[in-house]
Enzyme design. Structure first.
Site, PDB file in Angstrom:
ATOM      1  N   CYS A  13       0.834  -1.192   0.000  1.00 59.17           N
ATOM      2  CA  CYS A  13       0.000   0.000   0.000  1.00 59.17           C
ATOM      3  C   CYS A  13       0.871   1.244   0.000  1.00 59.17           C
ATOM      4  O   CYS A  13       2.096   1.158   0.076  1.00 59.17           O
ATOM      5  CB  CYS A  13      -0.873   0.041   1.255  1.00 59.17           C
ATOM      6  SG  CYS A  13      -1.992  -1.359   1.392  1.00 59.17           S
ATOM      7  N   GLY A  39      -0.874   0.729  -5.056  1.00 62.28           N
ATOM      8  CA  GLY A  39      -2.196   0.222  -4.728  1.00 62.28           C
ATOM      9  C   GLY A  39      -3.250   0.807  -5.628  1.00 62.28           C
ATOM     10  O   GLY A  39      -3.330   2.028  -5.774  1.00 62.28           O
ATOM     11  N   ASN A 113       0.677   0.717   5.843  1.00 65.05           N
ATOM     12  CA  ASN A 113       1.330  -0.065   4.797  1.00 65.05           C
ATOM     13  C   ASN A 113       2.162  -1.121   5.496  1.00 65.05           C
ATOM     14  O   ASN A 113       3.023  -0.789   6.310  1.00 65.05           O
ATOM     15  CB  ASN A 113       2.220   0.843   3.939  1.00 65.05           C
ATOM     16  CG  ASN A 113       3.086   0.078   2.929  1.00 65.05           C
ATOM     17  OD1 ASN A 113       4.135   0.550   2.545  1.00 65.05           O
ATOM     18  ND2 ASN A 113       2.647  -1.088   2.507  1.00 65.05           N
ATOM     19  N   GLY A 114       1.897  -2.392   5.172  1.00 68.11           N
ATOM     20  CA  GLY A 114       2.637  -3.480   5.808  1.00 68.11           C
ATOM     21  C   GLY A 114       1.676  -4.566   6.216  1.00 68.11           C
ATOM     22  O   GLY A 114       0.498  -4.537   5.872  1.00 68.11           O
ATOM     23  N   CYS A 247      12.938  -3.973   3.079  1.00 65.03           N
ATOM     24  CA  CYS A 247      12.523  -4.951   2.059  1.00 65.03           C
ATOM     25  C   CYS A 247      13.305  -4.748   0.758  1.00 65.03           C
ATOM     26  O   CYS A 247      13.164  -3.724   0.087  1.00 65.03           O
ATOM     27  CB  CYS A 247      11.041  -4.763   1.783  1.00 65.03           C
ATOM     28  SG  CYS A 247      10.462  -5.629   0.330  1.00 65.03           S
ATOM     29  N   TYR A 253      11.340  -4.646  -7.513  1.00 67.90           N
ATOM     30  CA  TYR A 253      10.115  -4.481  -8.294  1.00 67.90           C
ATOM     31  C   TYR A 253       9.197  -3.349  -7.839  1.00 67.90           C
ATOM     32  O   TYR A 253       8.668  -2.612  -8.658  1.00 67.90           O
ATOM     33  CB  TYR A 253       9.299  -5.784  -8.252  1.00 67.90           C
ATOM     34  CG  TYR A 253       7.892  -5.647  -8.806  1.00 67.90           C
ATOM     35  CD1 TYR A 253       7.669  -5.598 -10.180  1.00 67.90           C
ATOM     36  CD2 TYR A 253       6.791  -5.542  -7.954  1.00 67.90           C
ATOM     37  CE1 TYR A 253       6.380  -5.454 -10.695  1.00 67.90           C
ATOM     38  CE2 TYR A 253       5.502  -5.395  -8.459  1.00 67.90           C
ATOM     39  CZ  TYR A 253       5.303  -5.354  -9.824  1.00 67.90           C
ATOM     40  OH  TYR A 253       4.040  -5.204 -10.324  1.00 67.90           O
ATOM     41  N   CYS A 445      15.636  -7.330   4.353  1.00 71.66           N
ATOM     42  CA  CYS A 445      14.873  -8.584   4.389  1.00 71.66           C
ATOM     43  C   CYS A 445      14.838  -9.115   2.961  1.00 71.66           C
ATOM     44  O   CYS A 445      14.436  -8.405   2.040  1.00 71.66           O
ATOM     45  CB  CYS A 445      13.447  -8.345   4.859  1.00 71.66           C
ATOM     46  SG  CYS A 445      12.426  -9.841   4.726  1.00 71.66           S
ATOM     47  N   CYS A 448      11.824 -13.564   0.650  1.00 70.46           N
ATOM     48  CA  CYS A 448      11.171 -14.144  -0.532  1.00 70.46           C
ATOM     49  C   CYS A 448      12.170 -14.915  -1.397  1.00 70.46           C
ATOM     50  O   CYS A 448      11.795 -15.821  -2.140  1.00 70.46           O
ATOM     51  CB  CYS A 448      10.457 -13.060  -1.346  1.00 70.46           C
ATOM     52  SG  CYS A 448      11.475 -11.624  -1.736  1.00 70.46           S
TER      53      CYS A 448
END
Ligand code: AMP
Length: 476
Positions: A13, A39, A113-114, A247, A253, A445, A448
């Protein structure tokens, strides 16, 4: 599909907060407009008139939701705003943010957001003690915790509530006379502080500051809580410090290339990663082409490093929205062509390297390879500017279940066969950090890509099946 579960795990978001500007709602609108990529499901703004909060939320795109008469109604010198991602077909206004509540301390607006990893257990606990929830969103858990908190001042209540939750949050809170912004101690999601003359603003990415004509001040630090009121700006660090885990997928991306995120320009990071990709896995070729728009800076970097001509061999329709009507089978299946079209004039007889930012389920790559071959490419080499996506995100990026992630159960060679390319290579785990000096500490982090989760997620269900099936549609 269970609709409760389907409203979780897609909290990619955007948030904005403005304090001390005569056109606060207008500035929030501009920020949300610039942050539309974060978003597209719903958007909302809440302003403070001084004695009350005024809110407007709607489903769809920012420019369609906020007509001039609506912005005019959102009077006041402070405002917060939110864009919600939600790729799932079921779009629910009740989950649109900012949420607004009346509690013992007055009216409060919240935008988040999160994703909180312990929202389910906290919610169950709160329900047992009598709380009634209005939405499926984990953000509402924070509101109930604030309502129950013992502290005197709003900021004390916010801090008490946030110290009980685990997970990712960049959040803004608006009361009638205060703006509070908070970032979780690991700083998963971005948040930056800016100034427009005497007004303070916080936004998810700096591209919003540019449109607001705001000056970039700095990143809101992981674990920092900012309180903005008539008395000015106060910075607090109420949580025990932990190593930050920003992140890395924001770089790969999610963020806009013209934004400064985690103190680096996203475009430069992507270009450097593209160079690294070429260092690691370049191949004899006649041209390099990006998958637009996400692969563009990486493909440029790749082409520069490999010394291969860069061409725009795939052209994107920028106006593909969510309302595209698939013709019946008797016409034909449009698939990826709705969004992208290949250029036979460039491709015929050429050995083509095609660069994309990530490969998730592999369906997009498969269609692109077919499209390039149909356009006459003699060889198609797929290069992915991130490591294989092997595990779902629990901190706010929309990823499908592990089973749907092709790399979680298939080797690179199997994936190559599946997408039909002549060769397939990903960026290495080490190469993902080529944007910083080798000796620099890794403060990101990358769960993924590595399945190393900085916050344990054992009590969290897997993201629901499904919604990347239309990843292409989602990338407005
Ligand atoms: P797939 O067909 O599942 O392999 O999708 C890969 C494409 O989806 C790539 O072109 C990415 O740019 C894009 N993508 C990757 N992650 C996401 C995400 N979380 N949301 C939307 N699109 C994504």
């Amino acid at each position: 599909m269970d609709s409760e579960a389907s409203d979780r795990f897609h909290e990619e978001c955007a948030v904005v907060g403005v304090f001390g500007h005569l056109e606060a709602a207008n500035l929030a609108y501009l920020a949300l407009y610039a942050l539309q990529h974060r978003g597209q499901e719903s958007s909302g703004i809440v302003s403070s008139r001084g004695d009350a909060l005024i809110s407007h939320r709607g489903l769809g795109l920012v420019a369609d939701i906020f007509r001039p008469e609506i912005i005019q109604r959102l009077v006041g010198t402070a405002a917060i705003g939110h864009n919600r991602y939600g790729t799932h077909g079921e779009t629910l206004l009740k989950n649109a943010q900012p949420l607004v509540v009346e509690y013992a301390g007055g009216a409060l607006g919240v935008a988040h957001n999160g994703n909180l990893v312990d929202a389910d257990s906290l919610r169950a606990e709160l329900e047992r003690s009598g709380s009634i929830f209005q939405s499926n969103s984990d953000t509402e858990v924070v509101i109930h915790l604030i309502a129950q908190a013992a502290g005197e001042q709003l900021v004390d209540k916010v801090i008490e509530a946030l110290s009980k939750v685990r997970g990712a949050y960049s959040m803004v809170f608006l009361s009638k006379d205060q703006l509070i912004a908070a970032r979780d101690p690991m700083g998963f999601r971005p948040l930056v502080l800016g100034r427009v003359k005497d007004a303070w603003v916080v936004v998810s990415e700096t591209c919003a500051l540019d449109l607001m004509n705001a000056e970039y001040v700095r990143e809101v630090e992981p674990g920092e809580v900012l309180v903005v009121s008539e008395d000015g700006l106060e910075s607090l660090h109420p949580f025990p410090p932990v190593p930050p885990r920003r992140c890395v997928f924001e770089y790969v991306y999610f963020a806009r290339p013209d934004s400064r995120v985690f103190d680096r320009t996203v475009y430069q990071v992507r270009r450097e990663l593209g160079r690294q990709l070429a260092r690691e896995s370049s191949v004899e070729a006649d041209l390099v082409t990006p998958v637009p728009d996400s692969g563009v800076p990486a493909a440029l970097g790749y082409a520069e490093q490999a010394g291969v001509p860069y061409q725009l061999g795939l052209i994107r329709n920028h106006y593909v929205g969510r309302t595209f009507i698939e013709p019946t089978d008797s016409i034909r299946h449009f698939g990826v062509r709705v969004k992208l079209n290949a250029m036979p004039e460039l491709m015929a007889g050429k050995r083509v390297v095609v660069v994309d930012d990530s490969l998730v389920r592999g369906t997009t790559s498969q269609k692109i390879v077919t499209m390039l071959r149909n356009a006459g490419a003699s060889e198609v080499h797929m290069r992915i500017c991130s490591p294989p996506t092997i595990s779902p995100c629990y901190y706010g990026i929309d990823t499908p279940t592990r089973e749907e992630l092709v790399a979680s159960s298939h080797s690179i060679e199997e994936t190559r066969q599946y997408i039909g390319a002549d060769s397939l290579a990903y960026l290495s785990e080490e190469g993902l950090y080529a944007f910083q000096p080798p000796e620099a500490e890794r403060t990101f982090c990358d769960a993924c890509f590595t399945a190393r989760y900085p916050i344990p997620v054992s009590d969290v269900p897997e993201p629901r099946q499904l919604h990347l099936f239309d990843a292409f549609q989602a990338k407005v």
